[in-house]
Motif scaffolding. Structure first.
Motif, PDB file in Angstrom:
ATOM      1  N   ALA A  42      58.752  48.613  54.922  1.00  0.00           N
ATOM      2  CA  ALA A  42      59.571  47.374  55.431  1.00  0.00           C
ATOM      3  C   ALA A  42      60.652  47.771  56.376  1.00  0.00           C
ATOM      4  O   ALA A  42      61.058  47.000  57.076  1.00  0.00           O
ATOM      5  CB  ALA A  42      60.097  46.940  54.147  1.00  0.00           C
ATOM      6  N   ARG A  43      61.216  48.847  56.121  1.00  0.00           N
ATOM      7  CA  ARG A  43      62.554  49.203  56.683  1.00  0.00           C
ATOM      8  C   ARG A  43      62.012  49.637  58.297  1.00  0.00           C
ATOM      9  O   ARG A  43      62.792  48.948  59.347  1.00  0.00           O
ATOM     10  CB  ARG A  43      62.964  50.302  56.408  1.00  0.00           C
ATOM     11  CG  ARG A  43      64.014  50.467  55.054  1.00  0.00           C
ATOM     12  CD  ARG A  43      64.816  51.467  54.787  1.00  0.00           C
ATOM     13  NE  ARG A  43      63.917  52.891  54.500  1.00  0.00           N
ATOM     14  CZ  ARG A  43      63.809  53.135  53.308  1.00  0.00           C
ATOM     15  NH1 ARG A  43      64.064  52.389  52.354  1.00  0.00           N
ATOM     16  NH2 ARG A  43      63.055  54.256  52.884  1.00  0.00           N
ATOM     17  N   LYS A  44      60.857  50.242  58.542  1.00  0.00           N
ATOM     18  CA  LYS A  44      60.528  50.567  59.970  1.00  0.00           C
ATOM     19  C   LYS A  44      60.153  49.110  60.622  1.00  0.00           C
ATOM     20  O   LYS A  44      60.076  49.028  61.721  1.00  0.00           O
ATOM     21  CB  LYS A  44      59.021  51.558  59.894  1.00  0.00           C
ATOM     22  CG  LYS A  44      59.553  52.758  59.476  1.00  0.00           C
ATOM     23  CD  LYS A  44      58.350  53.583  59.438  1.00  0.00           C
ATOM     24  CE  LYS A  44      58.643  55.290  59.010  1.00  0.00           C
ATOM     25  NZ  LYS A  44      57.302  56.056  59.050  1.00  0.00           N
ATOM     26  N   ALA A  45      59.495  48.135  59.819  1.00  0.00           N
ATOM     27  CA  ALA A  45      59.167  46.770  60.287  1.00  0.00           C
ATOM     28  C   ALA A  45      60.453  45.892  60.520  1.00  0.00           C
ATOM     29  O   ALA A  45      60.256  44.836  61.146  1.00  0.00           O
ATOM     30  CB  ALA A  45      58.236  45.991  59.292  1.00  0.00           C
ATOM     31  N   GLY A  46      61.592  46.426  60.300  1.00  0.00           N
ATOM     32  CA  GLY A  46      62.868  45.632  60.387  1.00  0.00           C
ATOM     33  C   GLY A  46      63.052  44.677  59.586  1.00  0.00           C
ATOM     34  O   GLY A  46      63.788  43.567  59.739  1.00  0.00           O
ATOM     35  N   VAL A  47      62.530  44.626  58.319  1.00  0.00           N
ATOM     36  CA  VAL A  47      62.518  43.359  57.361  1.00  0.00           C
ATOM     37  C   VAL A  47      63.240  44.150  55.997  1.00  0.00           C
ATOM     38  O   VAL A  47      62.290  44.346  55.022  1.00  0.00           O
ATOM     39  CB  VAL A  47      61.168  42.988  57.094  1.00  0.00           C
ATOM     40  CG1 VAL A  47      61.329  41.601  55.965  1.00  0.00           C
ATOM     41  CG2 VAL A  47      60.471  42.457  58.089  1.00  0.00           C
TER      42      VAL A  47
END
Length: 353
Positions: A215-220
């Motif tokens: 989720a962090r890598k996806a920007g969420v």
């Protein structure tokens, strides 16, 4: 013994095909992890050129490419000794985001071999094998195998098939994704419906940490919109959810009836439970087909032992079928249950109190 030679030859033909598939599985995992498919998808090349492109040993690579050609996973042109991939092969083997991406399935297959010693003991004793007791390749392979199907169908077909849910998600709803694993399904929903809030639950702590990282890598990474917590299907926190979802995991649970009862308590009075399960007919004889073969095999080593390792140990199996699932949901206190959608690999059900 009265041996029918024609039937024996047909069986041995199947054996050769199956043995080749089993031996081939490990080569797919190696090719995927070394980036060989992605590199070959860039264009036709010789063994030596692909070896330079991928920084791999040309002699090993020649043998690997030969195996892929014999299996129909790459093309070979003897005139120029060139290997290549068709658009369809590349779509399935080299494009991670495609709905036909298959390498994750081979990770699952290879992971099954690693649990054979535990499986021998389990079959003798009747004891279970918890999800957490498997090799990590199973967790990664499961995410990569199911994610393409979710990406292709979840937002475009499955959610619209649920009565009144899509407008609610667009305006702002509270959603729990139970048994979320690495969070692929949760993240897809969160990205599609930014006005809603989502929480993914799983008892497996390493999977939850992986979901948070993804989720962090996806920007969420806004916890008001999306968060992941360690919790089981029978004790996940929260109430008044508009939607609770379980993706390909209800049959893995030891006490799916207890999980259903907890979901009912967690939902709003008019809330919806979306249940996604492997495609199955109700009768064994109707599941004796290629899809049933895949799911029964996985169920033998993964799903049924996982359920047996937990309390109750109902062991629905990966080919539970609609009738058994309806019975579980009804025992959990739901009065409404219907098949909302389906694909060749999944059944999607809608349940309401």
């Amino acid at each position: 013994m009265a041996i029918d030679e024609t039937r024996l030859n047909a069986f041995m033909g199947n054996f050769v095909h199956d043995l080749g598939a089993v031996m081939h599985a490990a080569t797919v995992v190696v090719g995927d992890q070394l980036g060989l498919y992605k590199a070959l998808a860039e264009g036709p090349c010789t063994v030596e050129a692909l070896a330079r492109r991928t920084e791999t040993d040309p002699r090993y690579l020649r043998e690997w490419l030969s195996a892929q050609a014999a299996s129909g996973y790459v093309e070979y042109d003897p005139k120029g000794e060139l290997f290549s991939m068709t658009e369809e092969q590349a779509f399935a083997l080299a494009e991670e985001g495609s709905p036909a991406f298959v390498p994750g399935a081979f990770q699952i297959a290879v992971a099954q071999f690693k649990v054979i010693p535990k499986m021998l003991q389990a079959m003798r004793t009747g004891l279970g094998i918890g999800w957490h007791e498997h090799d990590a390749a199973l967790f990664h392979g499961t995410e990569r195998f199911f994610r393409p199907g979710y990406a292709a169908n979840l937002v475009s077909q499955w959610i619209p098939a649920l009565e009144g849910i899509e407008p609610l998600l667009k305006s702002g709803a509270r959603v729990a994704d139970v048994g979320c694993g690495h969070g692929a399904s949760t993240l897809l929903m969160a990205q599609a419906y930014p006005e809603s809030s989502f929480v993914g639950f799983d008892y497996h702590a390493p999977s939850i940490e992986r979901a948070r990282e993804t989720a962090r890598k996806a920007g969420v990474d806004d916890e008001k919109r999306l968060r992941f917590e360690v919790a089981s299907a029978k004790d996940f926190p929260g109430e008044d959810y508009d939607l609770v979802a379980v993706f390909d995991c209800l049959h893995d649970m030891g006490d799916p009836v207890g999980a259903a009862a907890h979901v009912r308590q967690a939902l709003k009075p008019q809330g919806t439970w979306m249940i996604v399960e492997p495609f199955a007919n109700d009768r064994l004889e109707d599941n004796i087909n290629p899809v049933g073969r895949v799911f029964y095999s996985a169920s033998s080593f993964i799903c049924t032992p996982a359920s047996r390792s937990q309390e109750v140990g109902l062991c629905l199996g990966a080919q539970a079928g609609e009738a058994r699932l309806r019975d579980v949901v009804s025992q959990g206190g739901f009065s409404h249950f219907r098949r909302a959608s389906e694909t060749p690999f999944n059944l999607i059900f809608e349940a309401r109190p």
